[in-house]
Enzyme design. Sequence first.
Site, mmCIF file in Angstrom:
data_model
loop_
_atom_site.group_PDB
_atom_site.id
_atom_site.type_symbol
_atom_site.label_atom_id
_atom_site.label_comp_id
_atom_site.label_asym_id
_atom_site.label_seq_id
_atom_site.Cartn_x
_atom_site.Cartn_y
_atom_site.Cartn_z
ATOM 1 N N ALA A 1 -4.877 -7.421 18.751
ATOM 2 C CA ALA A 1 -5.090 -6.392 17.715
ATOM 3 C C ALA A 1 -3.761 -5.702 17.445
ATOM 4 C CB ALA A 1 -6.135 -5.380 18.162
ATOM 5 N N ASN B 1 0.826 -1.221 0.000
ATOM 6 C CA ASN B 1 0.000 0.000 0.000
ATOM 7 C C ASN B 1 0.860 1.271 0.000
ATOM 8 O OD1 ASN B 1 0.560 -0.901 2.569
ATOM 9 N ND2 ASN B 1 -1.576 -0.982 3.224
ATOM 10 N N CYS B 2 2.070 1.175 0.552
ATOM 11 C CA CYS B 2 2.948 2.355 0.561
ATOM 12 C C CYS B 2 3.390 2.736 -0.857
ATOM 13 C CB CYS B 2 4.172 2.105 1.436
ATOM 14 S SG CYS B 2 3.733 1.578 3.102
ATOM 15 N N ASN C 1 -8.021 -14.120 24.184
ATOM 16 C CA ASN C 1 -7.554 -14.818 22.969
ATOM 17 C C ASN C 1 -7.759 -13.994 21.696
ATOM 18 O OD1 ASN C 1 -10.317 -15.087 22.922
ATOM 19 N ND2 ASN C 1 -10.299 -17.177 22.091
HETATM 20 C C1 LIG Z 1 -1.426 5.076 0.073
HETATM 21 C C2 LIG Z 1 -0.706 4.699 1.316
HETATM 22 C C3 LIG Z 1 0.649 4.991 1.433
HETATM 23 C C4 LIG Z 1 1.326 4.652 2.609
HETATM 24 N N1 LIG Z 1 2.660 4.946 2.696
HETATM 25 C C5 LIG Z 1 3.342 4.580 3.812
HETATM 26 C C6 LIG Z 1 4.736 4.791 3.910
HETATM 27 O O1 LIG Z 1 5.380 5.287 2.967
HETATM 28 N N2 LIG Z 1 5.360 4.441 5.064
HETATM 29 C C7 LIG Z 1 4.686 3.878 6.103
HETATM 30 O O2 LIG Z 1 5.299 3.559 7.124
HETATM 31 N N3 LIG Z 1 3.352 3.650 6.035
HETATM 32 C C8 LIG Z 1 2.682 3.989 4.923
HETATM 33 N N4 LIG Z 1 1.343 3.735 4.839
HETATM 34 C C9 LIG Z 1 0.661 3.159 6.011
HETATM 35 C C10 LIG Z 1 0.842 1.668 6.064
HETATM 36 O O3 LIG Z 1 0.504 1.103 4.843
HETATM 37 C C11 LIG Z 1 -0.033 1.122 7.179
HETATM 38 O O4 LIG Z 1 0.372 1.695 8.388
HETATM 39 C C12 LIG Z 1 0.058 -0.367 7.312
HETATM 40 O O5 LIG Z 1 -0.265 -1.005 6.108
HETATM 41 C C13 LIG Z 1 -0.894 -0.834 8.418
HETATM 42 O O6 LIG Z 1 -0.935 -2.223 8.466
HETATM 43 P P1 LIG Z 1 -2.257 -2.959 8.965
HETATM 44 O O7 LIG Z 1 -1.974 -4.411 8.877
HETATM 45 O O8 LIG Z 1 -2.671 -2.365 10.238
HETATM 46 O O9 LIG Z 1 -3.360 -2.542 7.920
HETATM 47 P P2 LIG Z 1 -3.364 -2.684 6.344
HETATM 48 O O10 LIG Z 1 -2.022 -2.969 5.808
HETATM 49 O O11 LIG Z 1 -4.085 -1.488 5.815
HETATM 50 O O12 LIG Z 1 -4.255 -3.973 6.097
HETATM 51 C C14 LIG Z 1 -5.559 -4.055 6.555
HETATM 52 C C15 LIG Z 1 -6.327 -4.970 5.640
HETATM 53 O O13 LIG Z 1 -7.451 -5.448 6.350
HETATM 54 C C16 LIG Z 1 -8.504 -5.615 5.443
HETATM 55 N N5 LIG Z 1 -9.765 -5.634 6.211
HETATM 56 C C17 LIG Z 1 -10.313 -4.619 6.924
HETATM 57 N N6 LIG Z 1 -11.452 -5.011 7.498
HETATM 58 C C18 LIG Z 1 -11.628 -6.293 7.168
HETATM 59 C C19 LIG Z 1 -12.647 -7.252 7.451
HETATM 60 N N7 LIG Z 1 -13.697 -6.938 8.198
HETATM 61 N N8 LIG Z 1 -12.513 -8.497 6.934
HETATM 62 C C20 LIG Z 1 -11.441 -8.822 6.179
HETATM 63 N N9 LIG Z 1 -10.473 -7.951 5.850
HETATM 64 C C21 LIG Z 1 -10.560 -6.704 6.350
HETATM 65 C C22 LIG Z 1 -8.379 -4.413 4.525
HETATM 66 O O14 LIG Z 1 -8.989 -4.668 3.280
HETATM 67 C C23 LIG Z 1 -6.862 -4.264 4.414
HETATM 68 O O15 LIG Z 1 -6.367 -4.849 3.228
HETATM 69 C C24 LIG Z 1 0.632 4.034 3.673
HETATM 70 C C25 LIG Z 1 -0.724 3.731 3.547
HETATM 71 C C26 LIG Z 1 -1.381 4.038 2.377
HETATM 72 C C27 LIG Z 1 -2.829 3.697 2.234
#
Ligand SMILES: Cc1cc2nc3c(=O)[nH]c(=O)nc-3n(C[C@H](O)[C@H](O)[C@H](O)COP(=O)(O)OP(=O)(O)OC[C@H]3O[C@@H](n4cnc5c(N)ncnc54)[C@H](O)[C@@H]3O)c2cc1C
Length: 551
Positions: free
Chosen positions: A273, A41-42, A270
């Site tokens: 997050a 996503n980054c 259990n």
């Molecule tokens: C455009 C963009 C650019 C970014 N650039 C940077 C960067 O350069 N450097 C950096 O450090 N961070 C960056 N980030 C932030 C970084 O991507 C996030 O902090 C990181 O991906 C968070 O990880 P996560 O696992 O919490 O969530 P995510 O990686 O967002 O994954 C969450 C996933 O859960 C899925 N989901 C949600 N709800 C449900 C459900 N009910 N059932 C099933 N699936 C579900 C979503 O579809 C999603 O794919 C960026 C984010 C974006 C959007």
Amino acid sequence: MKVIIIGGVAGGMSTATRLRRLMDDAEIVVYEKSGFVSYANCGLPYFVGGVIQDEASLLLQTPSSLFERFRIDVRVNHEVTSINAEESTVTVIDHTTGHGETTGYDVLVLSPGASAVVPPIEGIERAMALRTVEDVEKIVAVADENPANAVVIGGGFIGVEIAENLVHRGIATSVVEASGQVLAPLDLEMAELVADEMRQKGVSLFLNESVVRIDERGVELSSGDFVAGELVIVAIGVRPETGLARGAGLTIGERGGIAVDEFNRTSVANIYAIGDAAEKRDALDASATLVPLANIANRQGRVVADHIAGLDVRPLATIGTAIVKVFDLTIAATGWNEKRLRAMGRSPLIIHTHPSSHAGYFPGAKQMALKLLVDRSTGAIYGAQGVGTEGVDKRIDVLATAIRAGITAPELADLELAYAPPFGSAKDPVNMLGYIAENLLSGLEENVQWYELDEYRAEGVTMIDVRSVSEFARGSIPGTLNIPLDELRVRLDEIETRDVIVNCQVGQRGHVATQLLNQNGFKAKNLDGGYLTWSTSPASRPLELAGARLD
Ligand SMILES: Cc1cc2nc3c(=O)[nH]c(=O)nc-3n(C[C@H](O)[C@H](O)[C@H](O)COP(=O)(O)OP(=O)(O)OC[C@H]3O[C@@H](n4cnc5c(N)ncnc54)[C@H](O)[C@@H]3O)c2cc1C
């Protein structure tokens, strides 16, 4: 053991793959509601601009590659719609078939990320947000129709990255930002450097303006102005995805993320997050915080897998180190900024420097701006910010490491950092921050900030610019008397007050001058960061260009 993971990107996939390496016999199921797993996503903003041309390179894994190597059961297009924490079950809908099922788990890991904040304004349905591969495909489809102009609502990290990439595509781009600056983790005078770069590269920047209405031609601002935008992107921030957690009765924390303990366990034993959805512990004061960044999400994913597998884990905390590219600039920050410290009632020691990326005599050296925030009584480093074209990343990374290691600001002087002329200086910019901190904390020198000058001027102190006559002629701070450093010893009688503020270009000659003056009966202070910090700060700017001044 059956482990269900919700969300198959940064945090979720880190948990899944680490857990498989530790527990070959565990059943691991990942539900991902989008059509893609483990996507970058980054990298999405760079796909908008065509810097990354092949969509496939954003897709780091597929369900089948994850099954082949790890025997992880990854189900894309599967949305978890509810959690029954008492019975340890989740209900899932397969969006490709419409089929729903309820299935049990021994351990549940929530990594559903964050959702884009969408303001409730007229016409908002025209605005597109960027979170997923599907989102970027929609944005690229509109961009491929060659819109004449675009508006990005929000000047945060994602907003400025998208703006740059739209400009790369030749689209006239405006950024509308409700606060007085872009990139909130920076302090105002550092953010002004970024705003300048954006304007120079053709972005129309509207600060202190909100979008109140969107129509098919563009957006109306709070000032009543209209900004044309055939493409409108909304990037005003994200909020933790907590719908499932709330529905399951999990405790939500004071910052609006899922509350977790030091091992990322929620209020139900259990269920873990991690990532953007969960609150984190601030490494500096242990307060709850939200840091929606990839590093901490990945790290938490691994730590949670270790905890599930029964390994000893160190509790995690965050300092929120971040970096972004804006056209030719690199901008990076770590820890706390001055705004935050002042809001907490703290009065940090502040150091601005403008060092070269490597030895000045070696071709290609580039000047950068660094800012360090330090606790006046302990010398502990609160945070740092850097803006420049080269060498910012490694300085902020060293400073982030120093914060985590508990290295104080004066101790930065002791760090032995790799040096040869093409790479750094014998006194690296990080060492120089240490030298300056040593001088200030020991009382050898006092500095003043760009926003304090008016106050001192009103008190009638003499302000002396010790740069050369030609430098002074190219621009100076109103009310300063030019006495070049090399003439200062013989022109002391021209200084009419005991209290003096000295400035040079970046603060170094100012330090020499304050030492000279203090040993000759004056009470001199050095303007921190010199003329350069002042000239790029709002103090030197017409109000329409300057953001809100610091209180
Ligand atoms: C455009 C963009 C650019 C970014 N650039 C940077 C960067 O350069 N450097 C950096 O450090 N961070 C960056 N980030 C932030 C970084 O991507 C996030 O902090 C990181 O991906 C968070 O990880 P996560 O696992 O919490 O969530 P995510 O990686 O967002 O994954 C969450 C996933 O859960 C899925 N989901 C949600 N709800 C449900 C459900 N009910 N059932 C099933 N699936 C579900 C979503 O579809 C999603 O794919 C960026 C984010 C974006 C959007």
